[in-house]
Design a protein around this motif. Sequence first.
Motif, PDB file in Angstrom:
ATOM      1  N   VAL A   1      -3.359  14.491  -2.164  1.00 50.84           N
ATOM      2  CA  VAL A   1      -3.591  13.162  -2.694  1.00 50.84           C
ATOM      3  C   VAL A   1      -3.043  12.718  -0.984  1.00 50.84           C
ATOM      4  CG1 VAL A   1      -1.991  10.969  -3.801  1.00 50.84           C
ATOM      5  CG2 VAL A   1      -3.202  13.238  -5.727  1.00 50.84           C
ATOM      6  N   THR A   2      -1.935  12.916  -0.607  1.00 49.90           N
ATOM      7  CA  THR A   2      -0.733  12.411   0.381  1.00 49.90           C
ATOM      8  C   THR A   2      -1.532  12.747   1.419  1.00 49.90           C
ATOM      9  OG1 THR A   2       0.996  13.284  -0.490  1.00 49.90           O
ATOM     10  CG2 THR A   2       1.080  12.998   1.850  1.00 49.90           C
TER      11      THR A   2
ATOM     12  N   ASP B   1      -5.046  12.950   1.746  1.00 51.11           N
ATOM     13  CA  ASP B   1      -6.271  11.683   2.046  1.00 51.11           C
ATOM     14  C   ASP B   1      -5.417  10.015   2.023  1.00 51.11           C
ATOM     15  OD1 ASP B   1      -8.068  12.760   0.373  1.00 51.11           O
ATOM     16  OD2 ASP B   1      -7.564  12.348  -1.545  1.00 51.11           O
ATOM     17  N   ARG B   2      -4.531  10.131   1.894  1.00 47.29           N
ATOM     18  CA  ARG B   2      -3.481   8.198   1.796  1.00 47.29           C
ATOM     19  C   ARG B   2      -3.608   8.885   3.003  1.00 47.29           C
ATOM     20  NH1 ARG B   2       1.607   8.235  -0.694  1.00 47.29           N
ATOM     21  NH2 ARG B   2       0.845   7.530  -2.899  1.00 47.29           N
TER      22      ARG B   2
ATOM     23  N   LYS C   1      -6.847   8.154   5.060  1.00 50.92           N
ATOM     24  CA  LYS C   1      -6.989   6.426   5.027  1.00 50.92           C
ATOM     25  C   LYS C   1      -5.891   5.986   5.643  1.00 50.92           C
ATOM     26  CE  LYS C   1      -7.933   3.011   1.398  1.00 50.92           C
ATOM     27  NZ  LYS C   1      -7.554   3.006   0.283  1.00 50.92           N
ATOM     28  N   PHE C   2      -5.088   5.955   6.113  1.00 47.25           N
ATOM     29  CA  PHE C   2      -3.241   4.844   7.339  1.00 47.25           C
ATOM     30  C   PHE C   2      -3.808   6.069   8.400  1.00 47.25           C
ATOM     31  CE2 PHE C   2       0.302   5.349   9.809  1.00 47.25           C
ATOM     32  CZ  PHE C   2       0.587   3.953   8.933  1.00 47.25           C
TER      33      PHE C   2
ATOM     34  N   PHE D   1       1.673   2.949   4.491  1.00 50.71           N
ATOM     35  CA  PHE D   1       2.065   4.257   4.156  1.00 50.71           C
ATOM     36  C   PHE D   1       1.649   4.198   2.307  1.00 50.71           C
ATOM     37  CE2 PHE D   1       2.407   8.404   3.356  1.00 50.71           C
ATOM     38  CZ  PHE D   1       1.096   8.636   4.387  1.00 50.71           C
TER      39      PHE D   1
ATOM     40  N   MET E   1      -0.958   2.053   0.046  1.00 49.84           N
ATOM     41  CA  MET E   1      -2.221   2.692   1.069  1.00 49.84           C
ATOM     42  C   MET E   1      -3.322   3.009  -0.398  1.00 49.84           C
ATOM     43  SD  MET E   1      -2.393   2.765   4.048  1.00 49.84           S
ATOM     44  CE  MET E   1      -3.936   3.105   4.127  1.00 49.84           C
ATOM     45  N   ASP E   2      -2.520   3.499  -1.483  1.00 52.47           N
ATOM     46  CA  ASP E   2      -3.867   3.778  -2.784  1.00 52.47           C
ATOM     47  C   ASP E   2      -3.954   2.166  -3.088  1.00 52.47           C
ATOM     48  OD1 ASP E   2      -3.250   6.747  -2.181  1.00 52.47           O
ATOM     49  OD2 ASP E   2      -0.802   7.031  -3.763  1.00 52.47           O
ATOM     50  N   ARG E   3      -3.631   1.310  -3.364  1.00 50.86           N
ATOM     51  CA  ARG E   3      -3.809   0.122  -3.692  1.00 50.86           C
ATOM     52  C   ARG E   3      -4.420  -0.739  -3.114  1.00 50.86           C
ATOM     53  NH1 ARG E   3       1.806   1.039  -4.819  1.00 50.86           N
ATOM     54  NH2 ARG E   3       2.292  -0.711  -3.365  1.00 50.86           N
TER      55      ARG E   3
END
Length: 186
Positions: free
Chosen positions: A5-6, A8-9, A12-13, A50, A53-55
């Motif tokens: 998850v981190t 992927d975040r 994306k960041f 950061f 990022m999930d939202r």
Amino acid sequence: MDDPVTADRAAKFDRLVLPRLGDGFRLARWLTGNQADAEDVMQEAALRAFLAMDRLVEDNVRAWFLTVVRNTCYSWLAKNRPGINLSVEELIPQDKDLMERGGLIAEPVASIEEALIAKDRAAWLTRAIDRLPLSMKEVVVLRDYYDLSYREIAEVSGVPIGTVMSRLARARQHLLKAIELADDDT
């Protein structure tokens, strides 16, 4: 980063936010008024981005990131400069034709002397924008420097489009008044 998850975040960041750090810094610089404070704001804004990022919905990342920077600036200003003027009510209405035509710096430059005069006027205009109340400075910078639409500015600022338009008009009127006063002094 072992956590998927981190990872992927972070990816994306890196893809979406890192290319926009310069825009964010320039907005923070305008709103705080100096580089050191803008650097502090950007550290906090990057961390907030950061963590969010999930939202993030990727339809307008630029406006989303500028919103994060703008909100971080306001939080920072409230904490570090609690007496800052956020009101737009006390401004004087004036003719806005000059500013809407692009102001004095939009004229073509024919000589070195005219280039120096234009540079001096651009610096003067930058200082005049810096003296605007924060809510007006924000819309002028987002519109005239970042070329955001009224709708995007409304998203970034969290106010209705009509408020964006009235703040922009008042800011331009305020700047025109400052130009007239400066011209009277010369």
